[in-house]
Scaffold this motif. Sequence first.
Motif, mmCIF file in Angstrom:
data_model
loop_
_atom_site.group_PDB
_atom_site.id
_atom_site.type_symbol
_atom_site.label_atom_id
_atom_site.label_comp_id
_atom_site.label_asym_id
_atom_site.label_seq_id
_atom_site.Cartn_x
_atom_site.Cartn_y
_atom_site.Cartn_z
ATOM 1 N N CYS A 8 0.853 -1.178 0.000
ATOM 2 C CA CYS A 8 0.000 0.000 0.000
ATOM 3 C C CYS A 8 0.895 1.236 0.000
ATOM 4 O O CYS A 8 1.882 1.289 0.721
ATOM 5 N N TYR A 9 0.552 2.222 -0.831
ATOM 6 C CA TYR A 9 1.367 3.428 -0.914
ATOM 7 C C TYR A 9 0.514 4.645 -1.273
ATOM 8 O O TYR A 9 -0.621 4.525 -1.741
ATOM 9 N N VAL A 10 1.087 5.813 -1.043
ATOM 10 C CA VAL A 10 0.539 7.077 -1.531
ATOM 11 C C VAL A 10 1.632 7.736 -2.347
ATOM 12 O O VAL A 10 2.822 7.503 -2.131
ATOM 13 N N SER A 11 1.218 8.558 -3.313
ATOM 14 C CA SER A 11 2.190 9.273 -4.139
ATOM 15 C C SER A 11 1.588 10.573 -4.641
ATOM 16 O O SER A 11 0.368 10.768 -4.612
ATOM 17 N N LYS A 12 2.461 11.438 -5.100
ATOM 18 C CA LYS A 12 2.038 12.725 -5.643
ATOM 19 C C LYS A 12 1.848 12.565 -7.154
ATOM 20 O O LYS A 12 2.774 12.166 -7.864
ATOM 21 N N ALA A 13 0.653 12.875 -7.636
ATOM 22 C CA ALA A 13 0.370 12.777 -9.071
ATOM 23 C C ALA A 13 1.133 13.847 -9.827
ATOM 24 O O ALA A 13 1.321 14.962 -9.328
ATOM 25 N N ASN A 14 1.589 13.498 -11.019
ATOM 26 C CA ASN A 14 2.221 14.483 -11.893
ATOM 27 C C ASN A 14 1.192 15.583 -12.152
ATOM 28 O O ASN A 14 0.087 15.298 -12.615
ATOM 29 N N PRO A 15 1.515 16.841 -11.854
ATOM 30 C CA PRO A 15 0.532 17.924 -11.993
ATOM 31 C C PRO A 15 0.105 18.171 -13.443
ATOM 32 O O PRO A 15 -0.902 18.842 -13.687
ATOM 33 N N ASN A 16 0.835 17.634 -14.408
ATOM 34 C CA ASN A 16 0.480 17.821 -15.817
ATOM 35 C C ASN A 16 -0.516 16.789 -16.327
ATOM 36 O O ASN A 16 -0.939 16.863 -17.481
ATOM 37 N N LEU A 17 -0.901 15.817 -15.482
ATOM 38 C CA LEU A 17 -1.862 14.807 -15.910
ATOM 39 C C LEU A 17 -3.232 15.447 -16.137
ATOM 40 O O LEU A 17 -3.708 16.232 -15.316
ATOM 41 N N THR A 18 -3.851 15.075 -17.230
ATOM 42 C CA THR A 18 -5.218 15.543 -17.512
ATOM 43 C C THR A 18 -6.208 14.560 -16.898
ATOM 44 O O THR A 18 -5.848 13.425 -16.559
ATOM 45 N N ILE A 19 -7.453 14.962 -16.793
ATOM 46 C CA ILE A 19 -8.483 14.072 -16.271
ATOM 47 C C ILE A 19 -8.635 12.845 -17.166
ATOM 48 O O ILE A 19 -8.868 11.742 -16.687
ATOM 49 N N GLU A 20 -8.445 13.034 -18.467
ATOM 50 C CA GLU A 20 -8.514 11.904 -19.399
ATOM 51 C C GLU A 20 -7.390 10.907 -19.122
ATOM 52 O O GLU A 20 -7.601 9.693 -19.159
ATOM 53 N N GLU A 21 -6.189 11.410 -18.859
ATOM 54 C CA GLU A 21 -5.058 10.530 -18.551
ATOM 55 C C GLU A 21 -5.281 9.790 -17.231
ATOM 56 O O GLU A 21 -4.949 8.605 -17.115
ATOM 57 N N ILE A 22 -5.841 10.466 -16.257
ATOM 58 C CA ILE A 22 -6.131 9.829 -14.976
ATOM 59 C C ILE A 22 -7.185 8.744 -15.162
ATOM 60 O O ILE A 22 -7.057 7.637 -14.624
ATOM 61 N N ASN A 23 -8.221 9.037 -15.959
ATOM 62 C CA ASN A 23 -9.239 8.024 -16.231
ATOM 63 C C ASN A 23 -8.644 6.814 -16.948
ATOM 64 O O ASN A 23 -9.024 5.675 -16.674
ATOM 65 N N THR A 24 -7.695 7.059 -17.849
ATOM 66 C CA THR A 24 -7.023 5.961 -18.550
ATOM 67 C C THR A 24 -6.224 5.106 -17.570
ATOM 68 O O THR A 24 -6.219 3.877 -17.666
ATOM 69 N N ILE A 25 -5.582 5.737 -16.596
ATOM 70 C CA ILE A 25 -4.848 5.000 -15.568
ATOM 71 C C ILE A 25 -5.802 4.056 -14.828
ATOM 72 O O ILE A 25 -5.494 2.882 -14.610
ATOM 73 N N PHE A 26 -6.975 4.562 -14.462
ATOM 74 C CA PHE A 26 -7.957 3.736 -13.761
ATOM 75 C C PHE A 26 -8.417 2.564 -14.634
ATOM 76 O O PHE A 26 -8.523 1.434 -14.158
ATOM 77 N N GLU A 27 -8.679 2.829 -15.896
ATOM 78 C CA GLU A 27 -9.144 1.775 -16.810
ATOM 79 C C GLU A 27 -8.089 0.692 -17.005
ATOM 80 O O GLU A 27 -8.391 -0.504 -16.937
#
Length: 95
Positions: A8-27
Amino acid sequence: MKQIYTICYVSKANPNLTIEEINTIFELTEENNSLHNVSGILLHSLGNFFQALEGGEKFIVDLYENKILKDSRHSEVFEIYRRNIAIPVFSNYLF
């Protein structure tokens, strides 16, 4: 009983990620974890990721050390825990 390993971990998201890129990560996470019999949870909020992974020790450690830690879509990874567990917490969780 089969041993389950969790990281289990936490991390700082790259601030340049778009919502579309984040959704792709989830998918992609859902698809890949299903293929490899990995349970867990992935959350994104306030510019951070939180993830818990559960599965076979070799696969989980390899995934974490060779993919997740090297992924440029996040940084400042802080490992909360890494250990064997008797009962998976997220085995019935749907991504």
